[in-house]
Design a protein around this motif. Sequence first.
Motif, PDB file in Angstrom:
ATOM      1  N   GLN A   2      11.166  66.819  63.961  1.00 24.30           N
ATOM      2  CA  GLN A   2      10.407  66.696  62.657  1.00 24.30           C
ATOM      3  C   GLN A   2       9.469  68.356  62.836  1.00 24.30           C
ATOM      4  O   GLN A   2       9.722  68.756  61.954  1.00 24.30           O
ATOM      5  CB  GLN A   2       9.913  65.357  61.880  1.00 24.30           C
ATOM      6  CG  GLN A   2      10.954  64.788  61.617  1.00 24.30           C
ATOM      7  CD  GLN A   2      10.419  63.129  61.220  1.00 24.30           C
ATOM      8  OE1 GLN A   2       8.647  62.789  61.306  1.00 24.30           O
ATOM      9  NE2 GLN A   2      10.664  62.523  61.119  1.00 24.30           N
ATOM     10  N   PHE A  29       8.132  47.975  53.977  1.00 21.44           N
ATOM     11  CA  PHE A  29       8.708  49.047  54.142  1.00 21.44           C
ATOM     12  C   PHE A  29       7.572  50.268  53.790  1.00 21.44           C
ATOM     13  O   PHE A  29       6.132  50.140  53.769  1.00 21.44           O
ATOM     14  CB  PHE A  29       9.140  49.550  52.535  1.00 21.44           C
ATOM     15  CG  PHE A  29      10.227  51.325  52.699  1.00 21.44           C
ATOM     16  CD1 PHE A  29      11.290  50.879  53.276  1.00 21.44           C
ATOM     17  CD2 PHE A  29       9.183  51.662  51.931  1.00 21.44           C
ATOM     18  CE1 PHE A  29      11.762  51.884  53.721  1.00 21.44           C
ATOM     19  CE2 PHE A  29      10.362  53.029  51.983  1.00 21.44           C
ATOM     20  CZ  PHE A  29      11.359  53.454  52.967  1.00 21.44           C
ATOM     21  N   GLU A  30       7.868  51.534  54.723  1.00 23.99           N
ATOM     22  CA  GLU A  30       6.274  52.791  54.270  1.00 23.99           C
ATOM     23  C   GLU A  30       5.324  52.483  52.659  1.00 23.99           C
ATOM     24  O   GLU A  30       5.931  52.083  52.018  1.00 23.99           O
ATOM     25  CB  GLU A  30       6.978  53.697  54.457  1.00 23.99           C
ATOM     26  CG  GLU A  30       8.033  54.017  55.849  1.00 23.99           C
ATOM     27  CD  GLU A  30       7.862  53.644  57.045  1.00 23.99           C
ATOM     28  OE1 GLU A  30       6.629  54.287  57.180  1.00 23.99           O
ATOM     29  OE2 GLU A  30       7.554  53.394  57.903  1.00 23.99           O
ATOM     30  N   GLU A  31       4.445  52.570  53.243  1.00 15.58           N
ATOM     31  CA  GLU A  31       4.107  53.327  51.268  1.00 15.58           C
ATOM     32  C   GLU A  31       3.807  55.088  50.913  1.00 15.58           C
ATOM     33  O   GLU A  31       3.637  55.608  51.240  1.00 15.58           O
ATOM     34  CB  GLU A  31       2.215  52.958  51.842  1.00 15.58           C
ATOM     35  CG  GLU A  31       2.082  51.410  52.064  1.00 15.58           C
ATOM     36  CD  GLU A  31       1.405  50.728  50.975  1.00 15.58           C
ATOM     37  OE1 GLU A  31       1.414  51.732  49.917  1.00 15.58           O
ATOM     38  OE2 GLU A  31       2.022  49.689  51.202  1.00 15.58           O
ATOM     39  N   LEU A  32       5.285  54.629  50.992  1.00 14.15           N
ATOM     40  CA  LEU A  32       5.866  56.148  50.596  1.00 14.15           C
ATOM     41  C   LEU A  32       5.929  55.848  49.094  1.00 14.15           C
ATOM     42  O   LEU A  32       7.386  54.036  48.742  1.00 14.15           O
ATOM     43  CB  LEU A  32       6.878  56.274  52.010  1.00 14.15           C
ATOM     44  CG  LEU A  32       5.920  57.176  52.688  1.00 14.15           C
ATOM     45  CD1 LEU A  32       6.880  57.793  53.281  1.00 14.15           C
ATOM     46  CD2 LEU A  32       5.451  58.295  52.593  1.00 14.15           C
ATOM     47  N   GLU A  33       6.235  56.402  47.785  1.00 17.65           N
ATOM     48  CA  GLU A  33       6.558  56.207  46.494  1.00 17.65           C
ATOM     49  C   GLU A  33       8.272  56.049  46.147  1.00 17.65           C
ATOM     50  O   GLU A  33       8.730  55.540  45.870  1.00 17.65           O
ATOM     51  CB  GLU A  33       6.234  57.490  45.261  1.00 17.65           C
ATOM     52  CG  GLU A  33       6.651  58.597  45.349  1.00 17.65           C
ATOM     53  CD  GLU A  33       5.608  59.258  46.494  1.00 17.65           C
ATOM     54  OE1 GLU A  33       4.846  59.183  47.214  1.00 17.65           O
ATOM     55  OE2 GLU A  33       5.230  60.112  46.260  1.00 17.65           O
ATOM     56  N   TRP A  46      11.077  56.169  57.903  1.00 24.35           N
ATOM     57  CA  TRP A  46      11.369  57.529  56.725  1.00 24.35           C
ATOM     58  C   TRP A  46      12.916  58.316  56.557  1.00 24.35           C
ATOM     59  O   TRP A  46      12.843  59.536  55.185  1.00 24.35           O
ATOM     60  CB  TRP A  46      10.185  58.403  58.147  1.00 24.35           C
ATOM     61  CG  TRP A  46      11.598  58.401  58.630  1.00 24.35           C
ATOM     62  CD1 TRP A  46      11.573  58.100  60.180  1.00 24.35           C
ATOM     63  CD2 TRP A  46      12.454  59.403  60.099  1.00 24.35           C
ATOM     64  NE1 TRP A  46      12.279  57.837  61.268  1.00 24.35           N
ATOM     65  CE2 TRP A  46      12.617  59.161  60.732  1.00 24.35           C
ATOM     66  CE3 TRP A  46      12.948  60.707  59.239  1.00 24.35           C
ATOM     67  CZ2 TRP A  46      14.176  59.298  61.580  1.00 24.35           C
ATOM     68  CZ3 TRP A  46      14.077  60.788  59.626  1.00 24.35           C
ATOM     69  CH2 TRP A  46      14.418  60.998  60.845  1.00 24.35           C
ATOM     70  N   GLU A  68       8.863  62.380  66.314  1.00 18.12           N
ATOM     71  CA  GLU A  68       8.027  63.805  66.057  1.00 18.12           C
ATOM     72  C   GLU A  68       8.880  64.953  66.090  1.00 18.12           C
ATOM     73  O   GLU A  68       8.454  66.355  65.295  1.00 18.12           O
ATOM     74  CB  GLU A  68       7.246  63.295  67.059  1.00 18.12           C
ATOM     75  CG  GLU A  68       6.201  64.487  66.817  1.00 18.12           C
ATOM     76  CD  GLU A  68       5.091  63.913  67.886  1.00 18.12           C
ATOM     77  OE1 GLU A  68       4.776  62.581  67.881  1.00 18.12           O
ATOM     78  OE2 GLU A  68       3.752  64.943  67.789  1.00 18.12           O
ATOM     79  N   TRP A  91      14.167  60.636  48.176  1.00 15.09           N
ATOM     80  CA  TRP A  91      13.730  61.412  47.810  1.00 15.09           C
ATOM     81  C   TRP A  91      14.831  62.993  46.943  1.00 15.09           C
ATOM     82  O   TRP A  91      14.899  63.308  46.368  1.00 15.09           O
ATOM     83  CB  TRP A  91      12.840  63.091  48.137  1.00 15.09           C
ATOM     84  CG  TRP A  91      11.397  62.256  48.443  1.00 15.09           C
ATOM     85  CD1 TRP A  91      10.571  61.393  46.849  1.00 15.09           C
ATOM     86  CD2 TRP A  91      10.868  61.785  48.692  1.00 15.09           C
ATOM     87  NE1 TRP A  91       9.574  61.312  46.919  1.00 15.09           N
ATOM     88  CE2 TRP A  91       8.943  61.313  48.312  1.00 15.09           C
ATOM     89  CE3 TRP A  91      10.980  62.131  50.375  1.00 15.09           C
ATOM     90  CZ2 TRP A  91       7.963  61.356  49.597  1.00 15.09           C
ATOM     91  CZ3 TRP A  91       8.762  61.553  51.480  1.00 15.09           C
ATOM     92  CH2 TRP A  91       8.268  61.347  50.333  1.00 15.09           C
ATOM     93  N   TYR A 136      16.706  69.861  60.813  1.00 12.03           N
ATOM     94  CA  TYR A 136      16.465  68.286  60.849  1.00 12.03           C
ATOM     95  C   TYR A 136      15.535  67.359  59.520  1.00 12.03           C
ATOM     96  O   TYR A 136      15.103  67.685  58.323  1.00 12.03           O
ATOM     97  CB  TYR A 136      15.722  67.337  62.095  1.00 12.03           C
ATOM     98  CG  TYR A 136      15.820  68.377  63.371  1.00 12.03           C
ATOM     99  CD1 TYR A 136      16.831  67.492  63.994  1.00 12.03           C
ATOM    100  CD2 TYR A 136      15.586  69.065  64.467  1.00 12.03           C
ATOM    101  CE1 TYR A 136      17.528  67.864  64.963  1.00 12.03           C
ATOM    102  CE2 TYR A 136      15.661  69.410  65.590  1.00 12.03           C
ATOM    103  CZ  TYR A 136      17.114  68.480  65.788  1.00 12.03           C
ATOM    104  OH  TYR A 136      17.850  68.965  67.261  1.00 12.03           O
ATOM    105  N   LYS A 137      16.578  66.161  60.089  1.00 10.97           N
ATOM    106  CA  LYS A 137      16.359  65.340  58.259  1.00 10.97           C
ATOM    107  C   LYS A 137      14.388  64.622  58.809  1.00 10.97           C
ATOM    108  O   LYS A 137      14.110  64.713  59.638  1.00 10.97           O
ATOM    109  CB  LYS A 137      16.670  63.822  58.283  1.00 10.97           C
ATOM    110  CG  LYS A 137      18.263  64.016  58.132  1.00 10.97           C
ATOM    111  CD  LYS A 137      18.896  62.680  58.023  1.00 10.97           C
ATOM    112  CE  LYS A 137      18.963  61.813  59.457  1.00 10.97           C
ATOM    113  NZ  LYS A 137      20.198  60.481  59.506  1.00 10.97           N
ATOM    114  N   PRO A 138      13.252  64.813  57.865  1.00  5.35           N
ATOM    115  CA  PRO A 138      13.710  64.901  56.141  1.00  5.35           C
ATOM    116  C   PRO A 138      13.792  65.835  55.490  1.00  5.35           C
ATOM    117  O   PRO A 138      13.718  66.393  54.344  1.00  5.35           O
ATOM    118  CB  PRO A 138      13.537  63.614  55.327  1.00  5.35           C
ATOM    119  CG  PRO A 138      11.776  64.146  56.207  1.00  5.35           C
ATOM    120  CD  PRO A 138      12.325  64.092  57.715  1.00  5.35           C
ATOM    121  N   ALA A 139      14.193  66.919  55.684  1.00  8.14           N
ATOM    122  CA  ALA A 139      15.119  68.518  55.136  1.00  8.14           C
ATOM    123  C   ALA A 139      16.084  68.142  54.251  1.00  8.14           C
ATOM    124  O   ALA A 139      16.843  67.643  54.626  1.00  8.14           O
ATOM    125  CB  ALA A 139      14.377  69.407  55.972  1.00  8.14           C
TER     126      ALA A 139
END
Lengths: 248, 248
Positions: free
Chosen positions: A54, A218-222, A196, A51, A203, A167-170
């Motif tokens: 990010q 898995f995360e609810e991300l496309e 993440w 946290e 992406w 930091y990732k995910p940048a």
Amino acid sequence: MSTSTRRFPKAVLFDAYGTLFDVHSVVAAAEQLFPGQGDALSQLWRLKQIEYSQLRTLADPGGSHYKPFWDVTLDALRYAARRLGLPLDAAGEKRLMDQYACLSAFPDTAPALRVLRERAALAADGRGLRLGILSNGNPAMLDIAVKSAGIAELFDHVLSVDAVRAYKPAPAAYALGTRALNVSAREIVFVSSNGWDVAGAGWFGYTTFWLNRAGAPFEELESKPRAIGGGMSDLVGFVEKLALTETD
Amino acid sequence: MSTSTRRFPKAVLFDAYGTLFDVHSVVAAAEQLFPGQGDALSQLWRLKQIEYSQLRTLADPGGSHYKPFWDVTLDALRYAARRLGLPLDAAGEKRLMDQYACLSAFPDTAPALRVLRERAALAADGRGLRLGILSNGNPAMLDIAVKSAGIAELFDHVLSVDAVRAYKPAPAAYALGTRALNVSAREIVFVSSNGWDVAGAGWFGYTTFWLNRAGAPFEELESKPRAIGGGMSDLVGFVEKLALTETD
């Protein structure tokens, strides 16, 4: 098999913390310091570490709130202990941070890396498959970690987001990989245990492999992983399959 | 007291979810659906909602991965249920999302807002103190929430980050407040129960008030709240004190 000039994939990049190194290998030391609370401390420590890293980048992608991951890790430990009401003194803090500096590698890490290197050395064009780390950890921290785990010589690149203070995910953090390897993101397999991180790498354009050691959804991300495995041997199989199906 | 032209503060901006509205007021409905698991579902739901919103902005501050907060909230619910192994069907999902649309306001919310408005109306220059919301929630979601809680008429501004497709703590999100109110960030008291939000608002330049309802330690971040209180009456006291000490 034909001699290929379009080898695929060209490289495998690994996340470090939670993927190669078991961040919860501090539980035993934490449990000795705070009986019955070792697991809770380790879990909250990790959550806050992610946290805080990010938040710093989100609040300014330009890096003005950036702080090296080692310092963020110490902040996270201090918060976690205070939140759980644990009396963490300077000696306890030093002990846990010393443990964190030398985290255990997961047992399947080194054997799988050696297999990937051996197979790559046999590649027709002799250039092999490059292996690297792309981590939030700062360089000094990563250096100690790979050496203490005895896996330093297995990597061609150890890349730290410290170079871009993001930091990732940048995207700036993920771009370190394509820049260092000088190939497109699609030609690089990016491996992480963190949902993440897999989503962010996907992406960005990497061919992603989710090392799902915990058997979680898995995360609810496309941005979904290209492949999923429960351990490093599944990654070896995935890389071999890619080499067979996507090389001309 | 002198008639002041440099009233301070000029406005109070509130975070909505967790600050004005109790995001855990869904626990009862969740507990009816999944006995013994209501609290765990509510906690993980909230954690993932925050994580997903931040990841989307971090992976592209330009907003290409942006998705309205209502949709992010649904994604987070679905993940939390799957992760906890709870069989959430369409009817259960609808019931919980309906609850989320009409979250309870904390009992001290409306009374404190009314006191702030009354005191402000008595201000020497007659312009009063402006009150607003600056929230991750999308406009439709915020509209229903403030109406169902009966507090819509108490705000001069209801600002949603949807206008810039960037979630807090991105600076673009906080900049909505200074732009709408046309005063400097320092002249605005920003109120949030979320430590990460207080830190982000502080980095942006707002005069921050941390509504620490849970009595938790503050985050280990160098951006500290200007003031801390356990409830909305403490906020009223803080605003009055600021008006006395920082007006000429």
